[in-house]
Structures are given as C-alpha cells and as structure tokens.
Design a protein around this motif. Structure first.
Motif, mmCIF file in Angstrom:
data_model
loop_
_atom_site.group_PDB
_atom_site.id
_atom_site.type_symbol
_atom_site.label_atom_id
_atom_site.label_comp_id
_atom_site.label_asym_id
_atom_site.label_seq_id
_atom_site.Cartn_x
_atom_site.Cartn_y
_atom_site.Cartn_z
ATOM 1 N N GLU A 192 0.867 -1.184 0.000
ATOM 2 C CA GLU A 192 0.000 0.000 0.000
ATOM 3 C C GLU A 192 0.903 1.233 0.000
ATOM 4 O O GLU A 192 1.771 1.366 0.839
ATOM 5 N N HIS A 261 -7.632 6.209 -1.733
ATOM 6 C CA HIS A 261 -8.399 6.985 -0.758
ATOM 7 C C HIS A 261 -7.556 8.067 -0.106
ATOM 8 O O HIS A 261 -6.335 8.076 -0.237
ATOM 9 N N GLU A 270 -3.582 7.458 -0.541
ATOM 10 C CA GLU A 270 -3.000 6.119 -0.614
ATOM 11 C C GLU A 270 -3.520 5.369 -1.821
ATOM 12 O O GLU A 270 -4.660 5.538 -2.231
HETATM 13 MG MG MG Z 1 -4.964 0.490 3.051
#
Ligand code: MG
Ligand code: ADP
Length: 690
Positions: A192, A261, A270
């Motif tokens: 991520e 988001h 992210e």
């Molecule tokens: Mg995440």
C-alpha cells in the motif's frame, strides 16, 4: 476511454501477447525459462527479441532500455534506439536476442560500496523473464538484474529472486511432511503506497522540498490533522482527476491498482494494488512511484513520496502485505478449517514468529533511512522496535499451546495440534494499527517501510529469515519417528522461546518501549545504529547459508546505505544554510527595517511606538540568534569526518541537532514576520491549497 479489460496490460508484453506472437516451440521454451529458471538459448532469445520489437514498434516505441534497480533503491535506465543503419543511408528497426538478454551500461557511477573498481566499470544487466517487458514513454522497458563484471550482485532484484527460490524450496519441504506435493510456493506481496499531493506553485517556491523532499522549515498550521476530517474524506475533484488518470496509466502497465483513498494528513492519499508475486510487486511499486510523479505534474501537483514532508503532520509509509501461496492455490497463512490445516498453519506461523524475533535487526535495517528516521517512533508510525500483533484469538491459541492446556495426547499419526482453531476475524476494524508487524487474517502486514522505499530489501530479508526457520524445522521434523509428537514439541518450544516478540497492545506508548527493553527486544532508533548490523556474524551466516549474499555483498550494501544517509543529511544541512542566509534572514531583516523606520517616524512626531518596538526587538534578537546557529551549523558541516561511518554518526549526533536548533528559531520568526515579507508558502498555504 477504452474498456478497462482492454486497457489493462495493453502496454505489457505479457503472456497473452507472447502466446499470440511467438512460435509455439519458442513460447514453450520461454515459459520453461520463466517457470524453472533455465537458461534461455540464444536462437530462442533472437526470436523473442524480434517479436518484442515488432510489438513495441507497433505501439509507437522507438527505444528500448534495460531497467534495473541499483543498491540505492531507485530505478535506472539507459535508452538505446532500435535504429540500425542498413549501409544505404536508410535505417532498419533492429533488436537482437543478445541485446534483450544482456546489456552493459557504463555504470561506473552507481554506488557499489567498493565491490567494483571504477576501472572495470562494466557492470552488466541480465533480463529477468519472470517480470514482463512493458512500454512507457515510447520506450520498451526490459526488467533486468544488475551484476558486476565478476558476478557480484549490484542490485536489489537478484537477491529478491534468490530469496523467492529459497522460500519456495523450504516451504515445499515442509508441505511434504503434511503429505502435500506442490511445485512452487510463491511469496506474494501487496504494497500500500502513501503519498502527498501539493500544488506545483507551492512546490516551486520551496527549495527545501525540491532539493531534499521535505520541508526543513515551517511553523505549525493553525489547523492540522487534529479533526481527522481528511481520512477517507471526500476526494476533491482535482485529486479525483489525478487518481483516475493514475489508475489508467497503471492499468495500461498491467499494475492492478485497486484502492484509492485520502489518508489521515491533509493532502495525503493512498493507493493499494492487488497483490502479486514479490518480484512483480516490487517492479510494479517502483513503476507506480514514477508514474505517480509524472501524472501529478500533468495535474499541476507535485507528488511527495518522502517519509516526512511536514513536521507535526503524519508521514507516509508503505505497508508490505506478505503471504505465501502454492501453485495449487493454497494460501499458507490461511488458518484453514481442518485440524491438519490448522496444524500446518500454526507451523508456518511459528516459523514467522521465530524469524521476526531472530532477525529483528535485519527487518529494522531494511527500513532505515534518513527520511524514515523522522517517522519510526513518531506518533503515527510503528516504533523502531519490532513486534508482532496476532490478535486476541490467536494469542489465546498460542498461549494454550505453550501452557499445554489443549494438547491431546496419543494422537499418533494424526497431524494435528489437538485443537481446532477458533474462527479468526478477518475484518479491518479489529486491527491494531500501532503494530509494526500485524497478522491480518491470511497475511502479515509489515508497516515499518517508508513511502519512498524499494520493497525488495525487506522482502528478501523476510523470505530468507522465514526460510531459515522452515529449514531448521524440516531438519528436526523429518527425522522424527512420531511426526505429530515432534510437531507438538517443536511448536511449543519455539513459541515459548519467541513469545517475547508478540505484543497486542499500543505500540506507540512509552510503556511499550520500556516493556520491550525488559523483554530484550532491539530498539535501534537511528539509521546509523541499525545499518551496521548488516554484517553481524549471524546475519552473514544466514545469507551465506541460503546463497543470497556473500559477506562482501552485505558489506557493500551497508556502506552504500550509510553513505546515502550521511549524504542526505549533508544536503539538508546545506539547503538549510542557503535558505536561511538567502531568504529567511534577509526577509526578517527587511521587515524589521520597515518597522524601525516606522518607529523613527512615529517617535519624531511624538508617538510612543511601544508595540512596534517590541516586535522589532524580538525580530532583531531572533535574527542574531539564528545567525549564530547558521554559523555553528556551517562550521560543523565543514568538520564532517571523511570516513562514511563516522560521518553518518556525526550527522546524527551533531548536524541533526544543529538543524533542529536553527529551525526552531526560523519557525518562530515565521510567526512574527509580516506574511507579505515571508519568502515562501507556509504550512497552511501548502496543506490547504484549495
Ligand atoms: Mg490500506
Ligand atoms: P488495509 O488498508 O485495510 O490494510 P488494503 O485493502 O488497503 O487494506 O490493502 C491490503 C493489501 O493486501 C492489498 O494490496 C491486497 O492485495 C494485499 N493482500 C491481500 N491478500 C494478500 C496475500 N495473500 N498476499 C499478499 N498481499 C495480500
């Protein structure tokens, strides 16, 4: 817009394209190379290269490049065009198997930590056929490994690929004990990626962000992130447009960008892709970071990947979701439903717990950098101490094994630990966000990585350390006459021994730091303290045993990274000096001059200018104090030792405190000098640009 399935991977020379374009025998032979790592024959390479070139040219490519990841973690490329003069004043578009398979960039200026003397600068790059070639910016990119002339590894990909082979082999052996035959076990990774987007106009006015990636000055904005109103908040149209284009560009490159988001800090966002093999995920993440920066520019943004662009505001990390899956489709970190599956899961879990405890130092140093030092241990990030969160249910299972509570005796020939695991929660709400290494249902999430990191190093270490546990476990279990009993004993013993690494509480608290010290866990707070452990005997032995790195290769990594750390601090110090002398001090003087003139005029007509006097004096005093701090910083920069290890420690012990001192005064000046005079956008300007 093209339909997404059509768009996805449209710039990738992937399996689908290969199957279509390559003659059957060539395709088969290439597949074998990809799956089994066999050498590619030169006639096969020629055919593949020709097809690849035709495909690339049909997509508008004019150049090709061997794309590699030197030890500093960035990616490097050198572009050659396909043109080849035909002797009659015309050109052909040409690309040979030799050019595909091997390249010789004149790579003398890549840091090699003494592995490769500059006079024999001929490092060479070798195609990694397990990661697809792709087209970006009219260039065919060929993912490659990078070695020295004498065969020493100079990059991050080669050790990662080796570690993936090792963990596959060791996992296969363990699975055989459970009666399973699999061909390949793959380390899977979903990283991520956090990042900041700021307006390009503000970026252009901040030399600190341009040169060092972060702000070296900036008084707190009256509003920061305290209201938590940005996290998962509505995405602004301009950012939304960026994200949409980012997705498009990534999809074209076959990168499965899935979630976008807003993050906690203002301007922070992210992106999470769907997980892939560790190797492909690494290449994709490197590419993602580049594409993010490019797309941001097209939208009038600068994309900041630094770990801590703004003081007092959350920094950016990269969560490395990691698991192991078999070619038969089984996720080895999925607890499973039957007692036998449960037992197998517990064994892998035990191997990971042991690995993280035994090699805390390596995992810690894999995330060490000047940028990440601002983040680890600061309030939003996991501390510099490694610990594992398994959740209450699993901890109870572990405790019951350790205490022998649930153990059924006499379960001969039955592969089980005498218990069926409770159903473990797999939702997000229950997770402990403060843990650096958290079990999240069917994978582990390692959260200490900084946002700008190449994830290869961490995954190489994770794969190798877990392989070591598995290898020791296999040696013991394969000799046992009663497997079930031996399994029980092993798991109980290892969990007892490594229980200290398990921690479900608040990893950000002061109490945990003290508790961790009592437990004997390591806490290397700064990069230079962590990196020197690369070459500890136990670590050299680990990498040697599994054929990942030699001692010299480890030493070279240690040196390259320590050098990089001290250079980064050096650049920050010089940037700070420059900004203070050329911008902040002059602006403050200009404003105090204005005040002084006004005071003189006012006094001449009998107005007592008390308030102006007070402000003027405060500015003058602060400037005097600031000047002395700049002088100290400059003198200390001058006296930096030559030896990289000493320079790194000196940077941490002397330069950083000097910089903190100077910043405190400059930030105070920002709060009293007229905004119109202040030479750069403030935190409030940058973070709330809309
Ligand atoms: Mg995440
Ligand atoms: P969160 O932010 O709640 O942690 P995200 O959905 O943002 O979760 O990211 C989870 C990441 O974990 C994704 O990249 C996902 O693909 C990855 N992931 C899921 N399963 C696995 C697995 N078996 N191995 C590796 N990564 C995985």
């Amino acid at each position: 817009m093209k339909e997404i399935p059509e768009l996805f991977g449209s710039m990738v020379f992937n399996d689908h394209v290969m199957r279509q374009m390559l003659p059957k025998t060539v395709y088969k032979s290439l597949k074998r190379t990809m799956q089994e790592g066999t050498a590619l024959e030169s006639d096969v390479a020629d055919v593949v290269a020709a097809c690849m070139k035709d495909w690339a040219v049909s997509k508008g490519a004019t150049h090709f490049t061997h794309w590699f990841q030197p030890m500093t973690g960035i990616t490097a490329e050198k572009h050659d065009s396909f043109i080849s003069p035909d002797g009659n004043g015309n050109v052909l578009m040409d690309f040979s198997g030799k050019e595909l398979v091997k390249g010789e960039p004149d790579a003398s200026s890549f840091p090699s930590g003494g592995l490769r003397a500059t006079f024999e600068a001929r490092g060479y790059t070798a195609w990694d056929p397990t990661s697809y070639a792709f087209i970006k910016d009219d260039t065919l990119f060929i993912p490659t490994a990078f070695c020295s002339y004498t065969g020493q590894i100079l990059d991050k990909k080669t050790p990662l690929l080796r570690s993936m082979d090792v963990i596959s082999a060791e996992s296969i052996k363990i699975l055989s004990l459970f009666g399973k035959t699999v061909k390949r076990v793959t380390a899977t990774v979903g990283p991520e990626q956090e990042y900041f987007l700021i307006d390009m106009k503000d970026y252009a006015k901040r030399p600190d962000i341009k040169l060092t990636g972060r702000t070296l000055f900036g008084a707190p904005s009256p509003k920061g992130q305290e209201k938590d109103d940005h996290y998962f908040g509505t995405i602004r149209p301009r950012v939304k447009a960026f994200m949409a284009e980012l997705d498009q560009e990534l999809w074209k490159l076959g990168i499965p960008s899935k979630t976008e988001h807003n993050e906690v800090a203002p301007c922070q966002h992210e992106m999470a892709p769907v997980f892939e093999t560790a190797n492909i995920a690494t290449d994709a993440n490197q590419l993602t970071m580049e594409v993010m920066k490019q797309v941001a520019e097209r939208h009038g943004f600068a994309c900041l990947l630094h770990e801590k662009p703004f003081e007092g505001i959350n920094g950016s990390g990269k969560h490395n979701n990691w698991s192991l899956s078999t070619d038969t489709g089984e996720n080895l970190l999925d607890p499973g439903k039957t007692p036998s599956e449960n037992a197998q899961f517990i064994l892998f879990l035990t191997a990971i717990i042991k690995a993280v405890d035994d090699y805390q130092d390596l995992l810690r140093l894999s995330v060490a950098s000047a940028g990440n030092d601002h983040r680890l241990g600061a309030n939003e990030a996991p501390p510099a101490i490694l610990s594992i969160f398994v959740g209450e249910e699993l901890e109870e299972v572990i405790n019951s094994i350790i205490e022998g509570r649930n153990a059924k005796s006499g379960s001969r020939n039955k592969i089980e630990l005498g218990m069926v695991l409770p159903k473990l929660p797999q939702d997000n709400s229950d997770r402990n966000r403060t843990s650096p290494f958290a079990f999240t249902g069917n994978k582990f999430e390692f959260r200490m990585l900084g946002s700008s990191f190449n994830i290869a190093c961490t995954n190489t270490i994770l794969n190798t350390a877990v392989s070591e546990s598995l290898s020791l476990f296999y040696d013991e279990l394969s000799k046992a006459s009663d497997f079930s009993k031996a399994l029980h004993e092993l798991v109980k013993r290892e969990l007892t021994e490594h229980k200290r690494i398990l921690f479900n509480g608040n990893g950000y608290s002061k109490e945990w730091e003290e508790e961790a010290e009592r437990r004997g866990l390591l806490n290397y707070k700064r990069t230079p303290d962590a990196l020197v452990h690369y070459t500890d005997e136990k670590n050299v032995a680990l990498f040697k045993k599994h054929g990942i790195y030699t001692r010299e290769e480890l030493k070279s990594r240690e040196e390259v990274l320590i050098d990089e750390y001290q250079k980064q601090i050096h650049i920050e110090a010089l940037t700070m000096i420059e900004m203070l002398k050329k911008a902040i001090i002059p602006a403050s003087i200009t404003y105090s001059d204005k005040l002084a003139k006004g005071i003189a005029v006012k006094k001449s007509i009998g107005i007592d200018a008390e308030a102006e006097m007070k402000i003027c004096r405060e500015i003058t005093d602060s400037v005097a104090s600031l000047l002395s701090k700049v002088e100290k910083l400059s003198a200390d920069v001058e006296s930096t030792p030559d030896d990289v290890y000493e320079a790194a420690r000196f940077s941490a012990d002397v330069l950083i405190p000097d910089m903190d001192d100077a910043r405190a005064v400059a930030d105070h000046l920002e709060t009293i000098v007229d905004k119109k005079e202040w030479p750069m956008p403030t935190y409030a300007d940058i973070l709330f640009y809309f």
